[in-house]
Design a protein around this motif. Structure first.
Motif, mmCIF file in Angstrom:
data_model
loop_
_atom_site.group_PDB
_atom_site.id
_atom_site.type_symbol
_atom_site.label_atom_id
_atom_site.label_comp_id
_atom_site.label_asym_id
_atom_site.label_seq_id
_atom_site.Cartn_x
_atom_site.Cartn_y
_atom_site.Cartn_z
ATOM 1 N N VAL A 91 -80.185 -62.767 -60.681
ATOM 2 C CA VAL A 91 -79.962 -61.325 -60.819
ATOM 3 C C VAL A 91 -78.507 -61.058 -60.442
ATOM 4 N N VAL A 92 -77.742 -60.465 -61.345
ATOM 5 C CA VAL A 92 -76.333 -60.149 -61.054
ATOM 6 C C VAL A 92 -76.246 -58.682 -60.648
ATOM 7 N N GLY A 93 -75.790 -58.430 -59.422
ATOM 8 C CA GLY A 93 -75.706 -57.054 -58.913
ATOM 9 C C GLY A 93 -76.890 -56.788 -58.003
ATOM 10 N N ALA A 94 -76.583 -56.488 -56.739
ATOM 11 C CA ALA A 94 -77.651 -56.283 -55.744
ATOM 12 C C ALA A 94 -77.742 -54.811 -55.343
ATOM 13 N N GLY A 95 -77.462 -53.917 -56.300
ATOM 14 C CA GLY A 95 -77.590 -52.476 -56.043
ATOM 15 C C GLY A 95 -79.049 -52.065 -56.106
ATOM 16 N N GLN A 96 -79.288 -50.770 -56.350
ATOM 17 C CA GLN A 96 -80.671 -50.299 -56.274
ATOM 18 C C GLN A 96 -81.573 -50.961 -57.314
ATOM 19 N N MET A 97 -81.070 -51.260 -58.507
ATOM 20 C CA MET A 97 -81.922 -51.922 -59.507
ATOM 21 C C MET A 97 -82.021 -53.421 -59.233
ATOM 22 N N GLY A 98 -80.877 -54.049 -58.936
ATOM 23 C CA GLY A 98 -80.869 -55.497 -58.709
ATOM 24 C C GLY A 98 -81.799 -55.903 -57.573
ATOM 25 N N ASN A 99 -81.768 -55.150 -56.473
ATOM 26 C CA ASN A 99 -82.641 -55.566 -55.361
ATOM 27 C C ASN A 99 -84.114 -55.364 -55.705
ATOM 28 N N ASN A 151 -80.033 -55.397 -67.837
ATOM 29 C CA ASN A 151 -80.855 -54.242 -67.450
ATOM 30 C C ASN A 151 -80.154 -52.936 -67.841
ATOM 31 N N THR A 152 -79.183 -53.021 -68.738
ATOM 32 C CA THR A 152 -78.449 -51.802 -69.110
ATOM 33 C C THR A 152 -79.390 -50.672 -69.511
ATOM 34 N N SER A 153 -78.984 -49.442 -69.164
ATOM 35 C CA SER A 153 -79.778 -48.265 -69.503
ATOM 36 C C SER A 153 -79.464 -47.768 -70.898
ATOM 37 N N SER A 154 -78.350 -48.206 -71.466
ATOM 38 C CA SER A 154 -77.932 -47.548 -72.708
ATOM 39 C C SER A 154 -77.012 -48.354 -73.615
ATOM 40 N N ILE A 170 -83.665 -56.031 -70.994
ATOM 41 C CA ILE A 170 -84.900 -55.866 -70.208
ATOM 42 C C ILE A 170 -84.629 -54.716 -69.246
ATOM 43 N N HIS A 171 -85.164 -53.561 -69.585
ATOM 44 C CA HIS A 171 -84.789 -52.329 -68.893
ATOM 45 C C HIS A 171 -85.904 -51.904 -67.941
ATOM 46 N N PHE A 172 -85.669 -52.175 -66.652
ATOM 47 C CA PHE A 172 -86.635 -51.784 -65.621
ATOM 48 C C PHE A 172 -86.426 -50.313 -65.272
HETATM 49 P P1 NAD Z 1 -75.720 -49.673 -58.309
HETATM 50 O O1 NAD Z 1 -74.392 -49.012 -58.299
HETATM 51 O O2 NAD Z 1 -76.725 -49.310 -57.269
HETATM 52 O O3 NAD Z 1 -75.556 -51.279 -58.247
HETATM 53 C C1 NAD Z 1 -74.648 -52.022 -59.009
HETATM 54 C C2 NAD Z 1 -74.243 -53.229 -58.164
HETATM 55 O O4 NAD Z 1 -73.510 -54.151 -58.973
HETATM 56 C C3 NAD Z 1 -73.341 -52.869 -56.968
HETATM 57 O O5 NAD Z 1 -73.913 -53.367 -55.761
HETATM 58 C C4 NAD Z 1 -72.028 -53.568 -57.310
HETATM 59 O O6 NAD Z 1 -71.329 -54.020 -56.167
HETATM 60 C C5 NAD Z 1 -72.532 -54.737 -58.163
HETATM 61 N N1 NAD Z 1 -71.508 -55.388 -58.983
HETATM 62 C C6 NAD Z 1 -70.478 -54.826 -59.647
HETATM 63 N N2 NAD Z 1 -69.761 -55.787 -60.273
HETATM 64 C C7 NAD Z 1 -70.354 -56.976 -60.002
HETATM 65 C C8 NAD Z 1 -70.081 -58.320 -60.360
HETATM 66 N N3 NAD Z 1 -69.032 -58.643 -61.130
HETATM 67 N N4 NAD Z 1 -70.919 -59.280 -59.903
HETATM 68 C C9 NAD Z 1 -71.966 -58.971 -59.127
HETATM 69 N N5 NAD Z 1 -72.267 -57.705 -58.751
HETATM 70 C C10 NAD Z 1 -71.476 -56.724 -59.195
HETATM 71 O O7 NAD Z 1 -76.296 -49.421 -59.780
HETATM 72 P P2 NAD Z 1 -77.830 -49.474 -60.271
HETATM 73 O O8 NAD Z 1 -78.419 -48.112 -60.220
HETATM 74 O O9 NAD Z 1 -78.515 -50.601 -59.588
HETATM 75 O O10 NAD Z 1 -77.636 -49.811 -61.824
HETATM 76 C C11 NAD Z 1 -77.392 -51.134 -62.278
HETATM 77 C C12 NAD Z 1 -77.708 -51.224 -63.755
HETATM 78 O O11 NAD Z 1 -79.085 -50.871 -63.971
HETATM 79 C C13 NAD Z 1 -76.879 -50.300 -64.654
HETATM 80 O O12 NAD Z 1 -76.641 -50.936 -65.880
HETATM 81 C C14 NAD Z 1 -77.820 -49.116 -64.843
HETATM 82 O O13 NAD Z 1 -77.555 -48.406 -66.012
HETATM 83 C C15 NAD Z 1 -79.155 -49.831 -64.918
HETATM 84 N N6 NAD Z 1 -80.328 -49.006 -64.597
HETATM 85 C C16 NAD Z 1 -80.272 -48.069 -63.621
HETATM 86 C C17 NAD Z 1 -81.407 -47.303 -63.346
HETATM 87 C C18 NAD Z 1 -81.373 -46.266 -62.247
HETATM 88 O O14 NAD Z 1 -82.293 -45.433 -62.170
HETATM 89 N N7 NAD Z 1 -80.391 -46.277 -61.371
HETATM 90 C C19 NAD Z 1 -82.588 -47.511 -64.054
HETATM 91 C C20 NAD Z 1 -82.627 -48.505 -65.028
HETATM 92 C C21 NAD Z 1 -81.485 -49.251 -65.304
#
Ligand code: NAD
Length: 296
Positions: free
Chosen positions: A13-21, A122-125, A144-146
């Protein structure tokens, strides 16, 4: 619970933000080994803490045993260097909704992942077909859009790019089922299904606020009680992230070239202020106190 899908054992999983975690959480609970990356160790540590808290909540609600929760936590490895994805059978990108950032990530990923690995976003768009072009395997590339929050929401949208092959699509359907979730297929057009409908509604709610038709409170109350929505649209926007909402409106506006998708200037202003919703503690509501307070 179903067992993991044949051929898919380790998931990146690349990105540990709210969706990644959340994505790491559900794969680990389903029995997959998970490798999750972010830009620095502090973000990884924060994500691990969130996952641990969310697993504990499931244990408290009797949705998961304490042993299964501990085993799931033990299956997740955090990394800050993409090299750690070298054993993954599937990698899901969940970094910010910025096309160039995602393309740069996929360019780096193809240098380290095994030849057989499936790549997904997991892109939204953003167009899956366009993201796939920067890789060496558009046939093994999918959307794959969660939904947010991932451990709670049942739906996963599956999006085929123009080149995605059937074995890849079949594998991903099985993967979604193995997580106990339900897949809906969407064609690769801007924002797919859920966000094509949902985010313009949120944008319209922001226009309603901008034009003074209602306050933050009255708009959210109106949709909750009047349309039976579990959350008001502005509360939901804060939950999704206002930067993500704006990015999706821009993709719809650019991709469909219809003025009905123009982002509301007030949404732009909130994002410019860095008031991105819950993740920054301020958006249409201020979350810094005990209870959320409307910011307008
Ligand atoms: P977020 O801002 O919470 O998390 C994004 C994470 O990616 C951050 O922790 C950031 O540091 C990290 N990141 C940036 N560049 C990176 C890199 N090169 N390598 C590794 N990590 C990197 O965003 P989110 O809400 O988790 O959204 C992430 C994706 O999921 C987006 O494409 C968004 O459109 C999609 N999404 C979001 C939702 C939602 O409700 N928020 C729902 C479905 C899909």
């Amino acid at each position: 619970m179903s067992t993991p899908v044949e051929g898919i054992e380790t998931v990146g999983v690349v990105g540990a933000g709210q969706m990644g975690n959340g994505i790491a959480h559900v794969f680990a609970v389903a029995g997959y080994d998970v490798v999750i990356s972010d830009l620095d160790q502090a973000r990884i540590d924060a994500a691990m803490e969130v996952i641990e808290g969310n697993l504990a909540r499931q244990v408290n609600r009797d949705l998961l045993s304490a042993e299964d929760s501990a085993a799931a936590m033990g299956r997740i490895t955090g990394i800050t260097d993409m090299g750690g994805f070298d054993k993954c059978d599937l990698v899901i990108e969940a970094a910010a909704e910025i096309e160039q950032l995602k393309k740069d990530i996929f360019k780096k990923l193809v240098e380290v992942v095994p030849e057989h690995a499936i790549l997904a976003s997991n892109t939204s768009s953003i167009s899956i077909t366009r993201l796939a072009t920067v890789t060496d395997r558009p046939e093994r590339f999918m959307g794959i859009h969660f939904m947010n929050p991932v451990p709670v929401m049942k739906l996963v949208e599956l999006i085929r790019g123009i080149a995605t092959d059937e074995p890849t699509y079949d594998t991903m359907r099985k993967v979604v089922a193995s997580l106990g979730k339900d897949a809906a297929s969407a064609e690769d057009f801007p924002a797919f299904i859920v966000n094509r409908v949902l985010v313009p509604m949120i944008n319209e709610a922001v226009y309603t606020l901008y034009e003074g038709v209602g306050t933050v409170e009255s708009i959210d109350k109106a949709l909750k009680l009047g349309a039976n929505h579990p959350m008001g649209p502005l509360e939901l926007a804060d939950f999704i992230g206002l930067d993500t909402c704006l990015a999706i409106m821009n993709v719809l506006h650019d991709g469909l070239a219809d003025t009905k998708y123009r982002p509301c200037p007030l949404l732009v202003k909130y994002v410019e202020a860095g008031w991105l919703g819950r993740k920054t503690d301020r958006g249409f509501y201020d979350y810094r106190g005990d209870a959320p307070v409307p910011t307008r």
